[in-house]
Design a protein around this motif. Structure first.
Motif, PDB file in Angstrom:
ATOM      1  N   PRO A  76      17.016  21.713 -32.802  1.00 53.85           N
ATOM      2  CA  PRO A  76      15.758  21.910 -33.529  1.00 53.85           C
ATOM      3  C   PRO A  76      15.167  23.273 -33.194  1.00 53.85           C
ATOM      4  O   PRO A  76      15.274  23.746 -32.057  1.00 53.85           O
ATOM      5  CB  PRO A  76      14.876  20.771 -33.015  1.00 53.85           C
ATOM      6  CG  PRO A  76      15.442  20.416 -31.678  1.00 53.85           C
ATOM      7  CD  PRO A  76      16.917  20.657 -31.774  1.00 53.85           C
ATOM      8  N   THR A 171       7.019  27.921 -30.454  1.00 59.23           N
ATOM      9  CA  THR A 171       6.987  26.530 -30.008  1.00 59.23           C
ATOM     10  C   THR A 171       5.703  26.226 -29.262  1.00 59.23           C
ATOM     11  O   THR A 171       5.096  25.152 -29.440  1.00 59.23           O
ATOM     12  CB  THR A 171       8.204  26.227 -29.109  1.00 59.23           C
ATOM     13  OG1 THR A 171       9.402  26.484 -29.839  1.00 59.23           O
ATOM     14  CG2 THR A 171       8.199  24.783 -28.645  1.00 59.23           C
ATOM     15  N   THR A 176       6.876  21.136 -31.067  1.00 62.19           N
ATOM     16  CA  THR A 176       8.299  20.958 -31.323  1.00 62.19           C
ATOM     17  C   THR A 176       8.590  20.215 -32.619  1.00 62.19           C
ATOM     18  O   THR A 176       9.715  20.259 -33.118  1.00 62.19           O
ATOM     19  CB  THR A 176       8.937  20.173 -30.158  1.00 62.19           C
ATOM     20  OG1 THR A 176       8.231  18.930 -29.985  1.00 62.19           O
ATOM     21  CG2 THR A 176       8.858  20.972 -28.861  1.00 62.19           C
ATOM     22  N   ASN A 177       7.602  19.517 -33.177  1.00 61.37           N
ATOM     23  CA  ASN A 177       7.824  18.790 -34.426  1.00 61.37           C
ATOM     24  C   ASN A 177       7.703  19.742 -35.613  1.00 61.37           C
ATOM     25  O   ASN A 177       6.717  20.481 -35.716  1.00 61.37           O
ATOM     26  CB  ASN A 177       6.816  17.653 -34.580  1.00 61.37           C
ATOM     27  CG  ASN A 177       7.005  16.576 -33.521  1.00 61.37           C
ATOM     28  OD1 ASN A 177       8.127  16.278 -33.131  1.00 61.37           O
ATOM     29  ND2 ASN A 177       5.902  16.007 -33.047  1.00 61.37           N
ATOM     30  N   SER A 180       5.142  20.533 -42.048  1.00 59.52           N
ATOM     31  CA  SER A 180       5.390  20.320 -43.471  1.00 59.52           C
ATOM     32  C   SER A 180       4.379  21.131 -44.263  1.00 59.52           C
ATOM     33  O   SER A 180       3.190  21.145 -43.930  1.00 59.52           O
ATOM     34  CB  SER A 180       5.252  18.837 -43.839  1.00 59.52           C
ATOM     35  OG  SER A 180       6.228  18.072 -43.171  1.00 59.52           O
TER      36      SER A 180
END
Length: 299
Positions: A76, A171, A176-177, A180
């Motif tokens: 990721p 980050t 970390t997600n 959208s």
């Protein structure tokens, strides 16, 4: 009558193509012409340069997108720093915008130029790109820009270090997600209102639109897809005929780079769209043009 949309999407790309691919003086000579006969061949040269720019852009975008998919498969990432030795320095900024549009991560695209790496970056609205470059300045030879776009130069041997430092700072700021993208919708607007020329002329008075003055985006009611046809040489864009069943009005809508999701199987189905309505005049005939920003199936 020349509109700001025609300037932004038709004139400006051709004027910019001269500086991106060759000699910016070509555009200057065109703008200084007083006679149509002298301006026409210059305009044709700019148009040809713009075609070459689009071909190079698509090739770089394809390679850059492959890099992104490979990176995200392995781990990721909150940011994307991409590199192609032979990518054109005048085009990487446009490609960065397209990568951000699809993957919604701060993106920097680098290429070789005069013995070092030169690049262009684009960001998401949640991250200050210039601040990120300030935090990694020790790895850079120079940089400049603002919150959403920047240019930079760095030694080739600093690429791995810069990529790691930039990823670490992004980050820290974004987590970390993956984020959208979101759209701000003004209100629901049916096709009867969207076809009202008085209303659309009032919207035109808000121009020019840009990052500091976003074009209004509206939510539609449920719409029936009456017809679909591809746009563009590769069919990457789509033209739809959509019917507002409450009023019975049918409007033509264009969706850029949505050819793979708005497929021919959508005909006969109901969708809701986030859209911008505009007046479009061609050969003296004015019609309503609907620009689709996003869509979802109607419940």
């Amino acid at each position: 009558r020349l509109t700001s949309g025609q300037v932004s999407f038709q004139l400006v790309p051709r004027i910019n193509a001269a500086g991106r691919l060759g000699d910016g003086g070509l555009a200057l000579r065109l703008l200084r012409q007083k006679e149509f006969s002298a301006a026409l061949p210059l305009a044709q040269q700019l148009d040809q340069l713009n075609t070459e720019r689009k071909q190079a852009e698509n090739a770089i975008h394809s390679e850059a997108r492959t890099q992104v998919l490979d990176m995200l498969t392995r781990e990721p990432r909150a940011s994307l720093v991409l590199y192609g030795q032979d990518w054109h320095p005048g085009i990487v900024g446009i490609v960065a915008s397209r990568i951000v549009e699809e993957f919604y991560r701060p993106t920097i695209i680098l290429c070789q130029d005069q013995g070092s790496l030169k690049g262009s970056g684009r960001s998401v609205r949640e991250f200050d790109l210039h601040a990120g470059l300030c935090q990694t300045a020790d790895s850079l030879s120079g940089f400049g820009g603002h919150r959403l776009a920047a240019g930079l130069r760095l030694p080739l041997e600093n690429l791995a270090r810069f990529r790691a430092e930039f990823e670490n700072f992004v980050t820290q700021q974004l987590g970390t997600n993956p984020l959208s993208p979101s759209l701000t919708l003004e209100c629901q607007l049916d096709f009867a209102q969207a076809s009202n020329q008085t209303f659309l002329k009032e919207l035109e008075m808000l121009q020019p639109f840009g990052p500091g003055n976003a074009e209004p985006v509206f939510a539609s009611p449920a719409l029936l897809v009456k017809d679909r046809s591809p746009l563009g040489r590769g069919g990457e864009h789509v033209r739809l005929r959509l019917q507002d069943e409450h009023s019975g009005l049918i409007l033509t809508a264009k969706a850029w780079r949505m050819g793979q999701t708005l497929t021919s199987s959508m005909v006969g189905k109901r969708i809701r769209i986030a859209y911008t309505p505009r007046l479009d005049t061609y050969n003296g005939i004015t019609s309503v043009d609907v620009g689709i920003k996003d869509w979802q199936p109607a419940s």
